[in-house]
Write a protein that holds these residues in place. Structure first.
Motif, PDB file in Angstrom:
ATOM      1  N   ASP A 125       5.463  51.888  -2.026  1.00 56.94           N
ATOM      2  CA  ASP A 125       5.709  50.569  -1.446  1.00 56.94           C
ATOM      3  C   ASP A 125       4.370  50.012  -0.956  1.00 56.94           C
ATOM      4  O   ASP A 125       3.457  50.783  -0.639  1.00 56.94           O
ATOM      5  N   LEU A 126       4.287  48.687  -0.912  1.00 48.19           N
ATOM      6  CA  LEU A 126       3.039  48.057  -0.463  1.00 48.19           C
ATOM      7  C   LEU A 126       3.344  46.972   0.562  1.00 48.19           C
ATOM      8  O   LEU A 126       4.260  46.174   0.371  1.00 48.19           O
ATOM      9  N   VAL A 127       2.582  46.967   1.647  1.00 46.81           N
ATOM     10  CA  VAL A 127       2.679  45.858   2.590  1.00 46.81           C
ATOM     11  C   VAL A 127       1.263  45.359   2.870  1.00 46.81           C
ATOM     12  O   VAL A 127       0.339  46.156   3.054  1.00 46.81           O
ATOM     13  N   ALA A 128       1.093  44.036   2.827  1.00 50.23           N
ATOM     14  CA  ALA A 128      -0.223  43.446   3.090  1.00 50.23           C
ATOM     15  C   ALA A 128      -0.183  42.738   4.428  1.00 50.23           C
ATOM     16  O   ALA A 128       0.778  42.030   4.743  1.00 50.23           O
ATOM     17  N   MET A 129      -1.208  42.939   5.233  1.00 49.86           N
ATOM     18  CA  MET A 129      -1.223  42.365   6.589  1.00 49.86           C
ATOM     19  C   MET A 129      -1.543  40.875   6.574  1.00 49.86           C
ATOM     20  O   MET A 129      -1.123  40.147   7.458  1.00 49.86           O
ATOM     21  N   GLY A 130      -2.333  40.432   5.611  1.00 48.28           N
ATOM     22  CA  GLY A 130      -2.660  39.006   5.539  1.00 48.28           C
ATOM     23  C   GLY A 130      -3.597  38.572   6.652  1.00 48.28           C
ATOM     24  O   GLY A 130      -4.315  39.383   7.222  1.00 48.28           O
ATOM     25  N   ARG A 131      -3.520  37.261   6.953  1.00 47.95           N
ATOM     26  CA  ARG A 131      -4.451  36.691   7.933  1.00 47.95           C
ATOM     27  C   ARG A 131      -4.222  37.273   9.320  1.00 47.95           C
ATOM     28  O   ARG A 131      -3.084  37.443   9.745  1.00 47.95           O
ATOM     29  N   PRO A 132      -5.306  37.543  10.035  1.00 46.20           N
ATOM     30  CA  PRO A 132      -5.121  37.977  11.420  1.00 46.20           C
ATOM     31  C   PRO A 132      -4.799  36.761  12.294  1.00 46.20           C
ATOM     32  O   PRO A 132      -4.911  35.622  11.838  1.00 46.20           O
ATOM     33  N   GLU A 133      -4.408  37.011  13.518  1.00 45.52           N
ATOM     34  CA  GLU A 133      -4.108  35.917  14.446  1.00 45.52           C
ATOM     35  C   GLU A 133      -5.356  35.083  14.692  1.00 45.52           C
ATOM     36  O   GLU A 133      -6.483  35.558  14.518  1.00 45.52           O
ATOM     37  N   GLY A 134      -5.167  33.838  15.102  1.00 42.60           N
ATOM     38  CA  GLY A 134      -6.292  32.938  15.358  1.00 42.60           C
ATOM     39  C   GLY A 134      -7.131  33.423  16.533  1.00 42.60           C
ATOM     40  O   GLY A 134      -6.653  34.212  17.347  1.00 42.60           O
ATOM     41  N   PRO A 135      -8.379  32.940  16.633  1.00 49.09           N
ATOM     42  CA  PRO A 135      -9.247  33.399  17.726  1.00 49.09           C
ATOM     43  C   PRO A 135      -8.663  33.017  19.086  1.00 49.09           C
ATOM     44  O   PRO A 135      -8.120  31.931  19.257  1.00 49.09           O
ATOM     45  N   GLY A 136      -8.751  33.927  20.003  1.00 48.48           N
ATOM     46  CA  GLY A 136      -8.293  33.643  21.363  1.00 48.48           C
ATOM     47  C   GLY A 136      -6.787  33.611  21.530  1.00 48.48           C
ATOM     48  O   GLY A 136      -6.279  33.329  22.603  1.00 48.48           O
TER      49      GLY A 136
END
Ligand code: ATP
Ligand code: MG
Length: 260
Positions: free
Chosen positions: A98-109
């Motif tokens: 199985d594969l899971v991708a985290m994608g974009r991290p949360e915005g700064p701050g």
């Protein structure tokens, strides 16, 4: 018991290549179930593995936060269950992993409790797999934000050069200071050129530096023209032939870390 292997290292030194081959070799050995985690926001582990990617965990977080704003829904105690269901929707289920991708991290701050819950959900999910292989973005700083779980093996990739090994030394020290729960660390030297005319594949200056590091070299992956060709043509590395030098190098690495 889950064995977690995380790849880290300088940009372009082979993290994704080694992660993809580790997953493919484990899968071909029948070491199920396997979870591949792509923790690089510019996700491409799925391409190396030849599987589609429709949604990332980052997409799920953004969708949920937009929904919360629109409907003024309270993200309370049900948050965890809700995220649990949705994260499972982002898992691409393959025949052998199985594969899971985290994608974009949360915005700064952004202090998003949702991120914390997400991490917990993923860590809990990972516990039901025999092997978790996590490909990371370049550098070490992000690793601690990505997982709260113990890492059995942190593999630091490098090319066999003075600059590469210097960077790996820094990263090993950084991993210690970041307080990531790493049981063992190992260096993977990638793109090692075949020895010619009695030359050693690892230059003596590089070898001397490696000998001074407290982290052992656990893998030597040859430079393999097929890897470059497959990447250029967008062919998955899982299709590399059984006798390809890179595949054999990663198989030896896996034996070394699993069986000593
Ligand atoms: N053993 C190898 N032989 C030949 N080429 C290789 C080998 N390993 C990696 N490469 C090539 O080097 C490039 C970088 O590899 P890869 O994407 O695995 O590195 P990375 O550390 O994941 O990079 P990034 O930091 O961008 O995520 C790719 O073009 C790949 O084809
Ligand atoms: Mg990569």
């Amino acid at each position: 018991m889950t064995t977690t292997i995380a790849l880290a290292g300088k940009g372009g030194t082979g993290k994704t290549t080694v992660a993809a081959l580790l997953i493919d070799i484990l899968a071909k050995r029948g070491a199920y179930p396997i979870l591949a985690i792509d923790a690089d926001p510019s996700s491409n582990l799925n391409l190396a593995l030849g599987v589609p990617l429709t949604k990332t965990v980052g997409d799920i977080r953004e969708d949920l936060l937009a929904e919360v704003q629109r409907t003024q829904m309270a993200l309370g105690v049900a948050q965890r269950d809700l995220l649990d269901v949705r994260v499972r929707m982002a898992v691409e289920e393959g025949d052998s992993f199985d594969l899971v991708a985290m994608g974009r991290p949360e915005g700064p701050g952004c202090y998003c409790p949702v991120n914390h819950t997400l991490r917990q959900v993923i860590d809990l999910m990972a516990e039901s797999y025999a092997y978790v292989v996590m490909d990371n973005e370049a550098g070490m700083e992000h690793l601690s934000r990505r997982t709260t779980r113990d890492v059995d093996w942190l593999l630091l990739t490098s090319d066999p050069t003075v600059r590469g090994v210097t960077a790996v030394g820094h990263m090993a020290a950084l991993a210690d200071s970041l307080g990531i729960a790493v049981k063992r660390k190992g260096i993977v030297l990638n793109r090692v050129q075949p020895a010619q005319n009695g030359d050693r594949p690892i230059p003596p200056t590089v070898q001397a530096m490696l000998d001074r590091l407290a982290v052992p070299v656990v893998g030597l992956i040859p430079d393999d023209p097929l890897v470059g060709r497959y990447d250029a043509e967008g062919r998955p590395l899982s299709h590399l032939p059984p006798d390809s030098p890179a595949r054999r190098g990663v198989a030896a690495l896996l034996d070394r870390i699993l069986f000593g």
